[in-house]
Structure formats: structure tokens, C-alpha cells
Enzyme design. Structure first.
Site, PDB file in Angstrom:
ATOM      1  N   LEU A 273       0.980  -0.858   0.228  1.00 51.08           N
ATOM      2  CA  LEU A 273      -0.259  -0.410   0.371  1.00 51.08           C
ATOM      3  C   LEU A 273       0.897   1.281   0.031  1.00 51.08           C
ATOM      4  O   LEU A 273       0.254   2.121  -0.496  1.00 51.08           O
ATOM      5  CB  LEU A 273      -0.880   0.024   1.553  1.00 51.08           C
ATOM      6  CG  LEU A 273      -2.181  -1.180   1.021  1.00 51.08           C
ATOM      7  CD1 LEU A 273      -2.368  -1.056   2.820  1.00 51.08           C
ATOM      8  CD2 LEU A 273      -3.328  -0.944  -0.081  1.00 51.08           C
ATOM      9  N   SER A 274       2.277   0.922   0.000  1.00 51.52           N
ATOM     10  CA  SER A 274       2.725   2.645   0.085  1.00 51.52           C
ATOM     11  C   SER A 274       3.083   3.342  -0.724  1.00 51.52           C
ATOM     12  O   SER A 274       2.997   4.983  -0.465  1.00 51.52           O
ATOM     13  CB  SER A 274       4.352   1.935   0.418  1.00 51.52           C
ATOM     14  OG  SER A 274       4.690   1.073   1.840  1.00 51.52           O
TER      15      SER A 274
ATOM     16  N   LYS B 179      14.118  -7.404   4.671  1.00 50.49           N
ATOM     17  CA  LYS B 179      14.518  -6.662   5.941  1.00 50.49           C
ATOM     18  C   LYS B 179      15.912  -6.990   5.843  1.00 50.49           C
ATOM     19  O   LYS B 179      16.560  -6.538   7.220  1.00 50.49           O
ATOM     20  CB  LYS B 179      13.346  -6.239   6.409  1.00 50.49           C
ATOM     21  CG  LYS B 179      12.070  -5.927   6.049  1.00 50.49           C
ATOM     22  CD  LYS B 179      10.829  -6.108   7.192  1.00 50.49           C
ATOM     23  CE  LYS B 179       9.778  -4.574   7.300  1.00 50.49           C
ATOM     24  NZ  LYS B 179       8.947  -4.386   8.151  1.00 50.49           N
TER      25      LYS B 179
ATOM     26  N   ALA C 239       7.332  -8.482  13.585  1.00 49.70           N
ATOM     27  CA  ALA C 239       6.979  -7.453  13.267  1.00 49.70           C
ATOM     28  C   ALA C 239       7.272  -7.109  15.026  1.00 49.70           C
ATOM     29  O   ALA C 239       7.282  -6.210  16.109  1.00 49.70           O
ATOM     30  CB  ALA C 239       5.665  -7.743  13.121  1.00 49.70           C
TER      31      ALA C 239
HETATM   32  P1  NAP Z   1       6.507 -12.842  10.985  1.00 50.90           P
HETATM   33  O1  NAP Z   1       7.581 -12.623  11.102  1.00 50.90           O
HETATM   34  O2  NAP Z   1       5.447 -14.114  10.676  1.00 50.90           O
HETATM   35  O3  NAP Z   1       5.933 -13.836  12.910  1.00 50.90           O
HETATM   36  C1  NAP Z   1       4.299 -14.202  13.256  1.00 50.90           C
HETATM   37  C2  NAP Z   1       4.492 -14.605  14.263  1.00 50.90           C
HETATM   38  O4  NAP Z   1       3.203 -14.992  14.432  1.00 50.90           O
HETATM   39  C3  NAP Z   1       5.142 -15.704  14.479  1.00 50.90           C
HETATM   40  O5  NAP Z   1       5.012 -15.366  16.038  1.00 50.90           O
HETATM   41  C4  NAP Z   1       4.294 -16.773  14.771  1.00 50.90           C
HETATM   42  O6  NAP Z   1       4.909 -18.030  15.587  1.00 50.90           O
HETATM   43  C5  NAP Z   1       2.970 -16.412  15.152  1.00 50.90           C
HETATM   44  N1  NAP Z   1       1.821 -16.829  14.953  1.00 50.90           N
HETATM   45  C6  NAP Z   1       1.343 -17.331  13.600  1.00 50.90           C
HETATM   46  N2  NAP Z   1      -0.320 -17.450  13.484  1.00 50.90           N
HETATM   47  C7  NAP Z   1      -0.076 -17.882  15.330  1.00 50.90           C
HETATM   48  C8  NAP Z   1      -0.818 -18.634  15.059  1.00 50.90           C
HETATM   49  N3  NAP Z   1      -2.101 -19.416  14.762  1.00 50.90           N
HETATM   50  N4  NAP Z   1      -0.661 -19.163  16.673  1.00 50.90           N
HETATM   51  C9  NAP Z   1      -0.094 -17.939  17.592  1.00 50.90           C
HETATM   52  N5  NAP Z   1       1.213 -17.919  16.895  1.00 50.90           N
HETATM   53  C10 NAP Z   1       0.669 -16.839  15.455  1.00 50.90           C
HETATM   54  O7  NAP Z   1       5.230 -12.258  11.129  1.00 50.90           O
HETATM   55  P2  NAP Z   1       5.372  -9.749  10.970  1.00 50.90           P
HETATM   56  O8  NAP Z   1       5.810  -9.359   9.979  1.00 50.90           O
HETATM   57  O9  NAP Z   1       6.059 -10.658  12.056  1.00 50.90           O
HETATM   58  O10 NAP Z   1       3.552  -9.782  11.214  1.00 50.90           O
HETATM   59  C11 NAP Z   1       2.156 -10.166  12.101  1.00 50.90           C
HETATM   60  C12 NAP Z   1       1.122  -9.302  11.658  1.00 50.90           C
HETATM   61  O11 NAP Z   1       1.981  -7.702  11.851  1.00 50.90           O
HETATM   62  C13 NAP Z   1       0.758  -9.850  10.427  1.00 50.90           C
HETATM   63  O12 NAP Z   1      -0.654  -9.486  10.831  1.00 50.90           O
HETATM   64  C14 NAP Z   1       0.976  -8.044   9.908  1.00 50.90           C
HETATM   65  O13 NAP Z   1       0.098  -7.748   8.768  1.00 50.90           O
HETATM   66  C15 NAP Z   1       1.188  -7.252  11.219  1.00 50.90           C
HETATM   67  N6  NAP Z   1       2.328  -5.561  10.808  1.00 50.90           N
HETATM   68  C16 NAP Z   1       1.354  -5.279  10.896  1.00 50.90           C
HETATM   69  C17 NAP Z   1       2.416  -4.128  10.576  1.00 50.90           C
HETATM   70  C18 NAP Z   1       1.768  -2.109  10.596  1.00 50.90           C
HETATM   71  O14 NAP Z   1       1.928  -1.255  10.288  1.00 50.90           O
HETATM   72  N7  NAP Z   1       0.423  -1.846  11.050  1.00 50.90           N
HETATM   73  C19 NAP Z   1       3.997  -4.013  10.412  1.00 50.90           C
HETATM   74  C20 NAP Z   1       3.691  -4.622  10.754  1.00 50.90           C
HETATM   75  C21 NAP Z   1       3.470  -5.876  10.549  1.00 50.90           C
HETATM   76  P3  NAP Z   1       6.032 -18.553  14.882  1.00 50.90           P
HETATM   77  O15 NAP Z   1       6.834 -18.230  15.053  1.00 50.90           O
HETATM   78  O16 NAP Z   1       5.403 -19.935  15.843  1.00 50.90           O
HETATM   79  O17 NAP Z   1       5.675 -19.726  13.559  1.00 50.90           O
END
Ligand code: NAP
Length: 288
Positions: free
Chosen positions: A20-21, A70, A134
């Protein structure tokens, strides 16, 4: 209008089509009436170094980095700012003295909507759900706010331990404890700030919540529930929080504010039209 003097900004990722950037930044640049354009660049991992050289050659002013670049971009940059070092990820790159410098504006984006909450952060117990990319920005943000404690709850003990250990050499003094998912009902009772960094509840799985509805009545009266997810808005997690009369913050403002922080760096000016950036995303995401 693109002219012979138009300057170039952009985002690198793979895939990058969903980003979306471009929408958000081009709306801001148009509002400012500046001769810049922000483009998406789908760069495959093996082409990252070539892309950086190419960007330097054609005078790109700066760019965002998203998945999968990243972390991979870090050794290719001349300098990494301390906040990006602490997070272990770069989301914003800018040019200085003919070199590429990496920073991370996700932390600032995460903190921005919390600043208006006027909490005494030294009294706040933060509980972070998830230990992925995140969550790193969130832990750095909670540390910068000065939270009394940070508890990270995850489902994989090995990844949790690695997450905890990864902060040992950090330039930030991070004080955190890690917990397995089954301790969430107990841990969440002590939270004053409860942050979902997992994708649980994200579109299309909008009926899911990382925390059972029944647990919301046990949360502290003053708890802030913060979901990094921005589609849908509100998520089930935030709907439950609102029903229990807790403060709820969704992920849109973090997205907007990390973008605004990056734009300030590239343009070297403090005035950027945050309202336009927010409205553009709201229209795109929620047709508001
Ligand atoms: P990521 O690196 O894949 O990390 C996701 C985390 O959630 C991991 O620790 C994973 O566990 C855990 N997880 C996934 N499914 C799960 C489940 N069913 N039960 C328990 N834990 C679960 O992803 P990310 O980049 O951190 O992003 C995570 C979320 O943040 C996304 O929804 C993304 O859209 C949002 N986000 C928003 C912004 C913003 O600007 N608002 C910025 C960045 C990210 P494991 O390590 O065990 O796999």
C-alpha cells in the site's frame, strides 16, 4: 506529472504487488506538490545487491524494504542506525554522502498512537503475542517507552528462546521474559498493554482472535489492546476489547506513521501530510 527532473522513491519486496506504500506516498507527494514519484520494485532476493547498485546509478533518493529484504539488506548497506540494529531489520533506506544508510521506522510507527494515551509507561506491563518480525519492532518500542516489563508469548519454545537471546547484544537494554501460549490466560491478567503481533484474525480469517472472548473480563481495567493487523478494522480481538470497554488501537496508524517517518527522512522536512496518507489508506482498505 512526471517531468525530466522527477526524483525517485520506492519500495523493494518480493512480492511487492500488495504493498500500500505507493498509494500512500504518492498521495502525500501530490499533496505537497513535489516533483517526486514512489514506485514498487519487485526485486528477487538474488538481485538485491545489483538493485542497490542500480538505484545508486540512477540517483534514487531512498526506498522502503519489505519481505524478504528487511534483514538481507543489512550487510549491503554502508551504515545501519542503532534502532535498525536493535530490531535487526531495515525498512527504510536513504542516501547520504554517496552511501546507503538503513534505518527502521516501524518502531516509531508502533509508538505513535500510544503517545497520545498519556500513560505512565514506567508502570506498564506489556504483553506481546507472537515472536516474529513485527514483534521485534514492538519490543524495541516498548523498551523505548520505558515499560516496566515486557512479556512475549509464543507457540514455539525454540523460536521463543532464540527471540529472547537475540536481544543480548542489542544496543537497546531490553528486559523481557518469554512464555508459552498456554500461559496466556494468566499472563494477560497482568497486562496494561496487550499487543497482537500474530496474524490471528487477519482477513480472511476474521472470526479468529488470539485471546478467547471469555478472557477479556479478566483483563485489567486500564488495559490498552493493540492489534497490528489493519484488515479488518476492527479485528475480532479489538471487537472483544471494545465490548469489554477497553481501549482499542488497530494497525492502520502504525502503517501510516512508519510511512510518514520515512518520508520525513527522504524529504528532509518535518511537514508531511499525515491526514492525506491516513485517508488514502482508509479509502483503499475500508472504502470510507
Ligand atoms: P511473522 O514474522 O511471520 O511473525 C508472525 C508471528 O505470529 C510468529 O511469531 C508466529 O509464530 C505467530 N503466529 C502465527 N500464527 C499463529 C497462530 N495461529 N498461533 C500463535 N502464533 C501464531 O509476521 P510479522 O511480519 O511479524 O507480521 C505479523 C502481523 O503483524 C501480520 O498480521 C502483519 O500484517 C502485521 N504487521 C502490521 C504492521 C503495521 O504497520 N500495522 C507492520 C508489520 C506487521 P511462530 O514463530 O511460531 O511461527
Amino acid at each position: 506529472m512526471i517531468t525530466g527532473t522527477t526524483k525517485l522513491l520506492g519500495v523493494i519486496g518480493h512480492p511487492v504487488e500488495h504493498s500500500l506504500s505507493p498509494l500512500m506516498h504518492n498521495a502525500a507527494l501530490a499533496k505537497l506538490g513535489l516533483d517526486y514519484i514512489y514506485l514498487p520494485f519487485p526485486i528477487q532476493p538474488q538481485n538485491l545487491a545489483k538493485a542497490l547498485d542500480g538505484f545508486a546509478a540512477i540517483g534514487v533518493v531512498g526506498f522502503n524494504a519489505t519481505i524478504p529484504h528487511k534483514q538481507a539488506i543489512i550487510p549491503l548497506l554502508s551504515k545501519i542506525e542503532p534502532i535498525a540494529q536493535a530490531v535487526g531489520a531495515v525498512n527504510t533506506v536513504f542516501r547520504q554522502d554517496d552511501s546507503w544508510i538503513g534505518t527502521n521506522t516501524d518502531v516509531e510507527g508502533f509508538i505513535a498512537p500510544l503517545r497520545s494515551q498519556h500513560k505512565n509507561w514506567s508502570q506498564v506491563n506489556a504483553v506481546v503475542l507472537g515472536n516474529g518480525g513485527a514483534a521485534r519492532a514492538v519490543v524495541a518500542g516498548c523498551t523505548q517507552l520505558g515499560c516496566a516489563s515486557i512479556h512475549v508469548v509464543g507457540r514455539n519454545l525454540q523460536k521463543l528462546s532464540e527471540f529472547r537471546d537475540s536481544w543480548q547484544d542489542s544496543p537497546l537494554k531490553v528486559n523481557l521474559k518469554v512464555h508459552q501460549w498456554d500461559s496466556l490466560p494468566e499472563i494477560s491478567k497482568e497486562a496494561n498493554l496487550l499487543i497482537n503481533t500474530t496474524p490471528i484474525g487477519m482477513y480472511p480469517n476474521i472470526e479468529n482472535s488470539p485471546l478467547d472472548k471469555s478472557l477479556f473480563t479478566h483483563l485489567s481495567k486500564d488495559v490498552i489492546c493493540y492489534d497490528l493487523i489493519y484488515t479488518p478494522s476492527p479485528t475480532k480481538f479489538l471487537q472483544y476489547a471494545q465490548q469489554a470497554e477497553k481501549t482499542a488501537i488497530d494497525g492502520l496508524e502504525m502503517l501510516v506513521q512508519q510511512g510518514a517517518a520515512a518520508l520525513k527522512i527522504w524529504l528532509q522536512q518535518q511537514a508531511v501530510p499525515i491526514d492525506v496518507m491516513r485517508q488514502t489508506l482508509q479509502q483503499q482498505l475500508y472504502r470510507r
